[in-house]
Write a protein that holds these residues in place. Structure first.
Motif, PDB file in Angstrom:
ATOM      1  N   THR A 103       0.842  -1.201   0.000  1.00  0.00           N
ATOM      2  CA  THR A 103       0.000   0.000   0.000  1.00  0.00           C
ATOM      3  C   THR A 103       0.875   1.248   0.000  1.00  0.00           C
ATOM      4  O   THR A 103       0.610   2.205  -0.737  1.00  0.00           O
ATOM      5  CB  THR A 103      -0.922   0.000   1.240  1.00  0.00           C
ATOM      6  OG1 THR A 103      -1.670  -1.211   1.236  1.00  0.00           O
ATOM      7  CG2 THR A 103      -1.866   1.180   1.228  1.00  0.00           C
ATOM      8  N   ARG A 148     -12.176  -1.507  -1.772  1.00  0.00           N
ATOM      9  CA  ARG A 148     -12.246  -0.652  -0.569  1.00  0.00           C
ATOM     10  C   ARG A 148     -12.163   0.826  -0.954  1.00  0.00           C
ATOM     11  O   ARG A 148     -11.370   1.209  -1.819  1.00  0.00           O
ATOM     12  CB  ARG A 148     -11.166  -1.057   0.435  1.00  0.00           C
ATOM     13  CG  ARG A 148      -9.755  -0.817  -0.009  1.00  0.00           C
ATOM     14  CD  ARG A 148      -8.748  -1.450   0.956  1.00  0.00           C
ATOM     15  NE  ARG A 148      -8.814  -2.906   0.873  1.00  0.00           N
ATOM     16  CZ  ARG A 148      -8.234  -3.743   1.719  1.00  0.00           C
ATOM     17  NH1 ARG A 148      -7.543  -3.279   2.736  1.00  0.00           N
ATOM     18  NH2 ARG A 148      -8.334  -5.055   1.559  1.00  0.00           N
ATOM     19  N   ILE A 185     -10.386  -9.710   0.066  1.00  0.00           N
ATOM     20  CA  ILE A 185      -9.162 -10.148  -0.613  1.00  0.00           C
ATOM     21  C   ILE A 185      -8.037 -10.528   0.359  1.00  0.00           C
ATOM     22  O   ILE A 185      -7.277 -11.455   0.096  1.00  0.00           O
ATOM     23  CB  ILE A 185      -8.703  -9.088  -1.659  1.00  0.00           C
ATOM     24  CG1 ILE A 185      -7.644  -9.666  -2.598  1.00  0.00           C
ATOM     25  CG2 ILE A 185      -8.231  -7.801  -1.003  1.00  0.00           C
ATOM     26  CD1 ILE A 185      -8.142 -10.759  -3.491  1.00  0.00           C
TER      27      ILE A 185
HETATM   28  C1  S3P Z   1      -5.126  -2.290   0.047  1.00  0.00           C
HETATM   29  C2  S3P Z   1      -5.651  -2.848  -1.097  1.00  0.00           C
HETATM   30  C3  S3P Z   1      -5.543  -4.295  -1.397  1.00  0.00           C
HETATM   31  C4  S3P Z   1      -5.194  -5.111  -0.171  1.00  0.00           C
HETATM   32  C5  S3P Z   1      -4.063  -4.486   0.600  1.00  0.00           C
HETATM   33  C6  S3P Z   1      -4.432  -3.097   1.073  1.00  0.00           C
HETATM   34  C7  S3P Z   1      -5.259  -0.839   0.253  1.00  0.00           C
HETATM   35  O1  S3P Z   1      -4.524  -4.478  -2.374  1.00  0.00           O
HETATM   36  O2  S3P Z   1      -4.841  -6.423  -0.542  1.00  0.00           O
HETATM   37  O3  S3P Z   1      -3.730  -5.273   1.727  1.00  0.00           O
HETATM   38  O4  S3P Z   1      -4.976  -0.358   1.389  1.00  0.00           O
HETATM   39  O5  S3P Z   1      -5.646  -0.153  -0.695  1.00  0.00           O
HETATM   40  P1  S3P Z   1      -4.804  -4.423  -3.964  1.00  0.00           P
HETATM   41  O6  S3P Z   1      -5.155  -3.043  -4.325  1.00  0.00           O
HETATM   42  O7  S3P Z   1      -3.520  -4.882  -4.599  1.00  0.00           O
HETATM   43  O8  S3P Z   1      -5.928  -5.396  -4.183  1.00  0.00           O
END
Ligand code: S3P
Length: 434
Positions: free
Chosen positions: A97, A195, A315
């Protein structure tokens, strides 16, 4: 020798526990707080290795962060144009992230920067972020698609209309952070909702966004104004105890003050589809992020085909959901989850290896797994491959194990869940560092 956990077979979990603050929200509070004018007070901050990498990077670019308590910070924003060139390479450790969101934040700066990370992060794909940022006019080089990433200074960015090829909140957020500095209105479409903490927090900082399901528009040049942020408990950390409770929870077992943003609650929906007894007691819906106390007690789980639309919403929770699947009656099928192969480890392959070690029949697929449930775990040694969530997931398996489980390479649990052993022991797991 690397750090290990020795986990003895246990019978049940009970009582009331709390998990540390949300990792995604903690990273964003530092990044947006730094870009704002005025101070941002953050409570419930996750002081884990990942978020401390973001904090250190912000400090090196001139953002003052006061530590008012173990989980309480005051970020003194430097405003949209106030960041300074860092004095050397910015090391993001294990934090995907941090590196991806900083790529967006730094893409439009008038100074250059270089971002890198640990051995796991240096294997992870960065072109998914660099590609759209280049379309905005950024000058970014990756190292064969991976970190280190070099970002060159540019004088301006332009807005884009971009359809994400994969469901990724990190890619979406990187584009939105770059869009703050771009001329015009950027429009991002996602293949499935992910998210939305960046969108919610931008609004809390006074940025106006247009949102529709799976789409967001942001016009560049808007100022951010410091605002208080209350970080809820991380549902991704709570997930280990949701599964612990679903397989071995006594009545009243509760995880307090967990963030229940609907773009994060896929784990609850999936466990409920499997027959889990989960009750939400809402606490606070007044801030940007709703929270609840979550009560969960043991029930007979059954295998399901996990609906693919729930995959992005859960995820990070699949490692421990696979433990639930092994305990459930019948087969559980996960498909459309190829993103799991590019997380802190290849979580499909590493979980499959661990399930095999503990005697759970399964079939690994390119984009998922089929797990034959209804088994107890045999004892054995698990290599977590340095992946925090794999290490914690196999600790939970001990609740239905016939022998001791030794989990190797667990140092990185501190990237997301400092104090895991203490919280797990308070709940009733027999885990100790070995
Ligand atoms: C996150 C998005 C997700 C998640 C990660 C945290 C974030 O990753 O797996 O632990 O804080 O935006 P991806 O965007 O690669 O799916």
């Amino acid at each position: 020798m690397t750090a290990r956990y020795r986990v003895s077979p246990g019978s049940s979990v009970s009582g009331r526990i709390r998990v540390p603050g949300d990792k995604s929200i903690s990273h964003r509070s530092l990044m947006l707080g730094g870009l704002a004018s005025g101070a941002t007070e953050v409570t419930g901050f996750l002081s884990s290795a990942d978020c401390l990498a973001t904090l250190e990077a912000q400090r090196r670019m001139g953002v003052t962060v006061e530590q008012l308590g173990p989980h309480h910070l005051r970020v003194h924003g430097v405003g949209a144009k106030g960041l300074q060139a860092p004095d050397g390479v910015l090391d993001m450790g294990n934090a995907g992230t941090a590196i991806r969101l900083f790529m967006g934040l730094l893409a439009g700066q008038p100074f250059g920067s270089t971002l890198t990370g640990d051995a796991s992060l240096r294997k992870r794909p960065m072109e998914r972020v660099a590609g759209p940022l280049r379309l905005m006019g950024a000058h970014i080089e990756t190292t064969e698609g991976k970190p280190p990433v070099r970002i060159h200074p540019v004088s301006r960015l332009n807005a884009i209309d971009y359809a994400l090829p994969m469901a990724s909140a990190q890619v979406k957020s990187a584009i939105l952070l770059a869009a703050l500095r771009a001329e015009g209105t950027t429009h991002v479409t996602e293949p499935a909702p992910t998210r939305d903490h960046t969108e919610r927090m931008l609004e809390a900082f006074g940025v106006s966004l247009r949102r529709e399901p799976g789409q967001v528009w942001l016009t560049g040049g808007q100022p951010l104004t410091g605002t208080p942020i209350s970080v809820p408990g991380d549902i991704s950390s709570a997930a280990f105890f949701l599964v612990a409770g679903a397989i071995a929870g006594q009545a009243g077992f509760t995880i307090e003050n967990v963030g229940i943003n609907p773009t994060r609650t896929g784990v609850i929906d999936i466990l409920k589809l499997m027959g889990a007894d989960i009750r939400l007691h809402p606490r606070d819906a007044s801030g940007a992020e709703p929270t609840a106390d979550i009560e969960v007690r043991a029930s007979n789980l059954k295998g399901i085909h996990v609906p693919e639309e729930l995959v992005p919403l859960a995820i990070d929770e699949f490692p421990v959901l696979f433990i639930a699947a092994a305990c459930a009656e019948g087969e559980t099928i996960v498909s459309g989850a190829e993103e799991l192969r590019v997380k802190e480890s290849d979580r499909l392959a590493v979980m499959a290896e661990g399930l095999k070690r503990l005697g759970i029949p399964h079939e690994l697929q390119p984009d998922g797994i089929r797990i034959q449930g209804g088994h107890r775990f045999q004892g054995g040694t698990i290599d977590s491959h340095g992946d925090h969530r794999i290490a914690m997931a196999f600790s939970v398996a001990s609740l239905r194990a016939d022998g001791e489980i030794l989990v190797e390479d667990v140092e990185n649990v501190g990237t997301s869940f400092p104090g895991f052993v203490d919280v797990a022991r308070a709940a009733g797991l027999s885990v100790e560092p070995a």
